[in-house]
Design an enzyme around this catalytic site. Structure first.
Site, PDB file in Angstrom:
ATOM      1  N   CYS A  36       1.013  -1.195   0.147  1.00 27.31           N
ATOM      2  CA  CYS A  36      -0.012   0.045   0.064  1.00 27.31           C
ATOM      3  C   CYS A  36       0.982   1.266   0.073  1.00 27.31           C
ATOM      4  CB  CYS A  36      -0.849   0.112   1.260  1.00 27.31           C
ATOM      5  SG  CYS A  36      -2.047  -1.145   0.955  1.00 27.31           S
ATOM      6  N   HIS A  74      -3.136   7.525   2.658  1.00 32.18           N
ATOM      7  CA  HIS A  74      -3.683   6.133   2.142  1.00 32.18           C
ATOM      8  C   HIS A  74      -5.251   5.875   2.886  1.00 32.18           C
ATOM      9  CE1 HIS A  74      -3.993   2.091   0.847  1.00 32.18           C
ATOM     10  NE2 HIS A  74      -3.870   1.428   1.906  1.00 32.18           N
ATOM     11  N   ASN A  82     -10.208   0.003   0.283  1.00 36.35           N
ATOM     12  CA  ASN A  82      -8.700   0.051   0.360  1.00 36.35           C
ATOM     13  C   ASN A  82      -8.189  -0.323  -1.074  1.00 36.35           C
ATOM     14  OD1 ASN A  82      -5.923  -0.280   0.609  1.00 36.35           O
ATOM     15  ND2 ASN A  82      -6.003  -1.255   2.446  1.00 36.35           N
TER      16      ASN A  82
END
Ligand code: COA
Length: 329
Positions: free
Chosen positions: A114, A254, A284
């Site tokens: 990520c 994020h 996500n």
């Protein structure tokens, strides 16, 4: 004095299919209330069965090239950040290179989960600053739905598919990317991972039966790590830029969990109206989360020319990173 290096084109793409929390209620023991309350996610996009990460990445890349007013032949390096590559090798970057016709580009994938987009733009900037590349296409692309265990409610509800891309080059105007800070802690390499399919645990009937090829996560440990690191690395990057947190016009974190984002913003004294949040729409999307949010924020006017943006990522590895840039377009 060397010229600024900044984003000269940006684009994104998400698949059409929307899967809501209510849809998930029908296939696993979960509820809209639980997902919304614990994560902030309402829906996510899911790619169809024939669509791989490269297909999403190509669409984002083409949009970024069009925005930059460049053709694929102008690109001399492609870096693709992904944790859901088309295959172990060759790189998804090479597959994208072929599909967009970037015949003059070197291409490689970057594995930082990520945090991948932050790692990738930092790498791209270093290539340009050294003179080894002039125009770099950075793509964060994920088809995570393909590597989820859809029977595991602890992970399946969290992720979504999508892609974002930017072109980085020297720019005449503004400061562009001001600074980045990257970090990692490999002691946490098994807090968020896919156990099988590599050389540690090659694919076998048993690994398939045990769903070893799908994401496994220790949610509460990752939550603690993310809550701590998001603030630490953000502050470090802002300090290194010679700025203060008050100078930040847009905090673009994020998009993993609304509670993590809100806590971090609160601890840094950044008001919520300066925080860009779209995880309710997409969940996500790992390496795609930040570039998709950036593209959206620019297009909907949340980010304007001259704004100072703080982007921060964290994820498997464990890895983390933050970039401070001036939006110069
Ligand atoms: N629906 C309903 N219940 C669920 C559920 C779901 N989708 N997922 C877990 N639960 C249950 C658990 O089984 C547990 O039940 P139990 O107490 O009977 O065992 C209970 O909810 C609490 O689980 P817990 O894991 O403690 O919840 P949490 O508040 O820590 O939230 C996460 C879980 C995953 C949302 C949270 O840990 C998180 O966001 N972690 C970070 C994840 C992340 O950001 N990952 C990506 C990094 S890039």
């Amino acid at each position: 004095m060397s010229k600024a290096i900044g984003i000269v084109g940006i684009g994104s793409y998400v698949p059409d299919r929307i899967v809501t929390n209510y849809d998930l209620e029908k296939i696993m023991d979960t509820s809209n209330d639980w997902i919304l309350e614990r994560t902030g996610i309402e829906r996510r996009r899911v790619a169809d069965k024939d669509t791989a990460s490269s297909d999403l990445g190509v669409k984002a890349a083409e949009a970024a090239l069009a925005d930059a007013g460049l053709s694929a032949e102008d690109i001399d390096l492609i870096i693709t950040a992904t944790l859901s590559p088309d295959m172990i090798f060759p790189s998804t970057a090479c597959v994208i290179q072929e599909k967009i016709g970037a015949v003059n580009a070197a291409a490689f994938d970057l594995s930082a989960a990520c945090t991948g987009f932050i790692y990738a733009i930092t790498t791209a900037k270093a290539f340009i600053a050294s003179g080894d590349a002039k125009k770099v296409l950075v793509i964060g692309t994920e088809a995570i739905s393909k590597i989820l265990n859809w029977e595991d409610r602890k992970t399946a509800v969290l992720f979504g598919d999508g892609a974002g891309a930017v072109v980085l080059a020297e720019t005449e105007e503004g400061k562009g990317i001001i600074t980045s800070v990257l970090g990692s802690d490999g002691t946490g390499n098994q807090l968020l991972y896919i156990p099988a399919g590599g050389t540690r645990m090659p694919a076998s009937y048993e690994t398939v039966d045990r769903k070893g090829h799908t994401i496994v996560m220790d949610g509460s440990e990752v939550f603690k790590f993310a809550s701590r690191k998001m603030v630490e690395v953000s502050e470090e990057a802002v300090n290194k830029s010679g700025l203060t947190l008050q100078d930040i016009d847009c905090f673009l974190p994020h998009q993993a969990n609304l509670r993590i984002i809100k806590n971090a913003a609160k601890r840094m004294g950044i008001p919520l109206e300066k925080v860009y949040i779209n995880l309710h729409e997409y969940g996500n999307m790992s390496a795609a989360s930040i570039p998709v949010a950036l593209d959206e924020a620019v297009k909907n006017g949340h980010i304007k020319k001259g704004d100072i943006i703080l982007m921060v990522g964290f994820g498997a590895g464990l890895t983390w990173g933050a970039t401070v840039l001036e939006w110069n377009r």
